[in-house]
Design a protein around this motif. Structure first.
Motif, PDB file in Angstrom:
ATOM      1  N   ASP A   1       1.071  -1.177   0.367  1.00  0.00           N
ATOM      2  CA  ASP A   1      -0.508  -0.205   0.014  1.00  0.00           C
ATOM      3  C   ASP A   1       1.005   1.162  -0.292  1.00  0.00           C
ATOM      4  O   ASP A   1       1.100   1.426   0.677  1.00  0.00           O
ATOM      5  CB  ASP A   1      -0.510   0.087   0.559  1.00  0.00           C
ATOM      6  CG  ASP A   1      -1.738   0.801   0.791  1.00  0.00           C
ATOM      7  OD1 ASP A   1      -1.944   1.647  -0.254  1.00  0.00           O
ATOM      8  OD2 ASP A   1      -2.735   1.788   2.595  1.00  0.00           O
TER       9      ASP A   1
ATOM     10  N   ASP B   1       2.035   4.666  -0.279  1.00  0.00           N
ATOM     11  CA  ASP B   1       1.025   6.447   0.338  1.00  0.00           C
ATOM     12  C   ASP B   1       1.289   7.730  -1.029  1.00  0.00           C
ATOM     13  O   ASP B   1       2.544   6.898  -1.726  1.00  0.00           O
ATOM     14  CB  ASP B   1       1.131   6.852   1.578  1.00  0.00           C
ATOM     15  CG  ASP B   1       2.748   7.346   2.005  1.00  0.00           C
ATOM     16  OD1 ASP B   1       3.808   7.204   1.459  1.00  0.00           O
ATOM     17  OD2 ASP B   1       2.477   7.273   3.453  1.00  0.00           O
ATOM     18  N   ASP B   2       1.420   8.630  -0.674  1.00  0.00           N
ATOM     19  CA  ASP B   2       1.793   9.393  -1.581  1.00  0.00           C
ATOM     20  C   ASP B   2       3.425  10.259  -1.425  1.00  0.00           C
ATOM     21  O   ASP B   2       3.727  10.371  -1.763  1.00  0.00           O
ATOM     22  CB  ASP B   2       1.262  11.169  -0.921  1.00  0.00           C
ATOM     23  CG  ASP B   2      -0.381  11.599  -1.068  1.00  0.00           C
ATOM     24  OD1 ASP B   2      -0.357  10.594  -1.926  1.00  0.00           O
ATOM     25  OD2 ASP B   2      -1.316  12.173  -0.637  1.00  0.00           O
TER      26      ASP B   2
ATOM     27  N   ASP C   1       5.494   7.445  -0.449  1.00  0.00           N
ATOM     28  CA  ASP C   1       5.938   6.441  -0.983  1.00  0.00           C
ATOM     29  C   ASP C   1       6.376   6.217  -2.736  1.00  0.00           C
ATOM     30  O   ASP C   1       7.806   6.597  -2.835  1.00  0.00           O
ATOM     31  CB  ASP C   1       5.259   5.372  -1.593  1.00  0.00           C
ATOM     32  CG  ASP C   1       5.687   4.903   0.673  1.00  0.00           C
ATOM     33  OD1 ASP C   1       7.085   5.132   1.221  1.00  0.00           O
ATOM     34  OD2 ASP C   1       4.877   3.691   0.726  1.00  0.00           O
ATOM     35  N   ARG C   2       5.011   7.299  -3.327  1.00  0.00           N
ATOM     36  CA  ARG C   2       4.500   7.179  -4.509  1.00  0.00           C
ATOM     37  C   ARG C   2       6.014   8.914  -5.145  1.00  0.00           C
ATOM     38  O   ARG C   2       6.968   8.204  -6.069  1.00  0.00           O
ATOM     39  CB  ARG C   2       3.781   7.770  -4.664  1.00  0.00           C
ATOM     40  CG  ARG C   2       2.695   6.462  -4.902  1.00  0.00           C
ATOM     41  CD  ARG C   2       1.508   7.380  -5.212  1.00  0.00           C
ATOM     42  NE  ARG C   2       0.501   6.059  -4.624  1.00  0.00           N
ATOM     43  CZ  ARG C   2      -0.673   6.192  -4.384  1.00  0.00           C
ATOM     44  NH1 ARG C   2      -0.967   7.455  -3.214  1.00  0.00           N
ATOM     45  NH2 ARG C   2      -1.551   5.387  -4.021  1.00  0.00           N
TER      46      ARG C   2
ATOM     47  N   ARG D   1      11.553   4.707   4.955  1.00  0.00           N
ATOM     48  CA  ARG D   1      10.418   4.405   3.942  1.00  0.00           C
ATOM     49  C   ARG D   1      11.449   3.563   2.794  1.00  0.00           C
ATOM     50  O   ARG D   1      10.875   2.432   2.250  1.00  0.00           O
ATOM     51  CB  ARG D   1      10.799   5.580   3.007  1.00  0.00           C
ATOM     52  CG  ARG D   1       9.231   6.246   3.469  1.00  0.00           C
ATOM     53  CD  ARG D   1       7.881   5.817   4.001  1.00  0.00           C
ATOM     54  NE  ARG D   1       7.254   6.633   4.711  1.00  0.00           N
ATOM     55  CZ  ARG D   1       6.386   6.761   4.642  1.00  0.00           C
ATOM     56  NH1 ARG D   1       5.471   6.955   3.442  1.00  0.00           N
ATOM     57  NH2 ARG D   1       5.450   7.204   5.021  1.00  0.00           N
TER      58      ARG D   1
ATOM     59  N   ASP E   1      -6.457   6.656  -6.385  1.00  0.00           N
ATOM     60  CA  ASP E   1      -7.778   6.899  -6.000  1.00  0.00           C
ATOM     61  C   ASP E   1      -9.049   7.585  -5.448  1.00  0.00           C
ATOM     62  O   ASP E   1      -9.647   7.369  -5.272  1.00  0.00           O
ATOM     63  CB  ASP E   1      -7.090   7.960  -5.049  1.00  0.00           C
ATOM     64  CG  ASP E   1      -5.658   8.080  -4.440  1.00  0.00           C
ATOM     65  OD1 ASP E   1      -5.351   6.660  -3.515  1.00  0.00           O
ATOM     66  OD2 ASP E   1      -4.558   8.613  -3.779  1.00  0.00           O
TER      67      ASP E   1
END
Length: 160
Positions: free
Chosen positions: A5, A7-8, A10-11, A42, A157
């Motif tokens: 999963d 998140d912003d 990570d992306r 991360r 999202d």
């Protein structure tokens, strides 16, 4: 295996690392808007989860004297396909092998060479393996860009 999963943070981190894997943690932290400690944590989590599988160097083959790019479309017996793909990858000039889930034209091979004699030699090497060469093409140009994780994440999202 379940998807990780993202998140912003990570992306954004993945986008930046795809641009240049040599970014310093402090530069990544500044670009993402978090601490360099967060970046280290991360990256470690993404590596442990198998999202980041390694860091590579991109080589300009033209500048390295390998200015001819070829694409071979081949057919291997379905039962032999994976083994033949490994044999093809063992040829030093081969840069990519793609296995397709089809009976015909199920191996695509990309390779680089310095001159026509190299291509002839490499075609003969492929021909000696348990495959049929269906097509061979000189590649004019390839365009490629990394996946934009931020944009893809925003689209996913919106779908939820």
């Amino acid at each position: 295996m379940a998807a990780y999963d993202l998140d912003d943070v990570d992306r954004r981190l993945l986008d930046l690392l795809q641009e240049d894997a040599r970014y310093a943690a402090i530069d990544l932290a500044e670009a993402v808007g978090v601490s360099d400690n967060t970046i280290h944590n991360r990256m470690q989590r993404l590596e442990e989860a198998g999202v980041i599988t390694g860091y590579t160097t991109t080589v300009d083959h033209d500048r390295a004297g390998l200015s001819l790019y070829f694409h071979f479309t081949c057919t291997a017996r379905i039962s032999d396909r994976a083994e033949v793909a490994e044999e093809v990858m063992a040829i030093p000039e081969v840069v990519e092998v793609t296995e397709l889930m089809t009976g015909q034209r199920n191996l695509h091979v990309r390779l680089v060479a310095a001159d026509d004699e190299d291509i002839t030699r490499l075609a003969r090497q492929l021909d000696e393996l348990a495959l049929e060469i269906d097509d061979e093409n000189l590649v004019r140009e390839e365009r490629r860009e990394p996946l934009d994780f931020v944009e893809v994440g925003e689209m996913l999202d919106r779908e939820e």
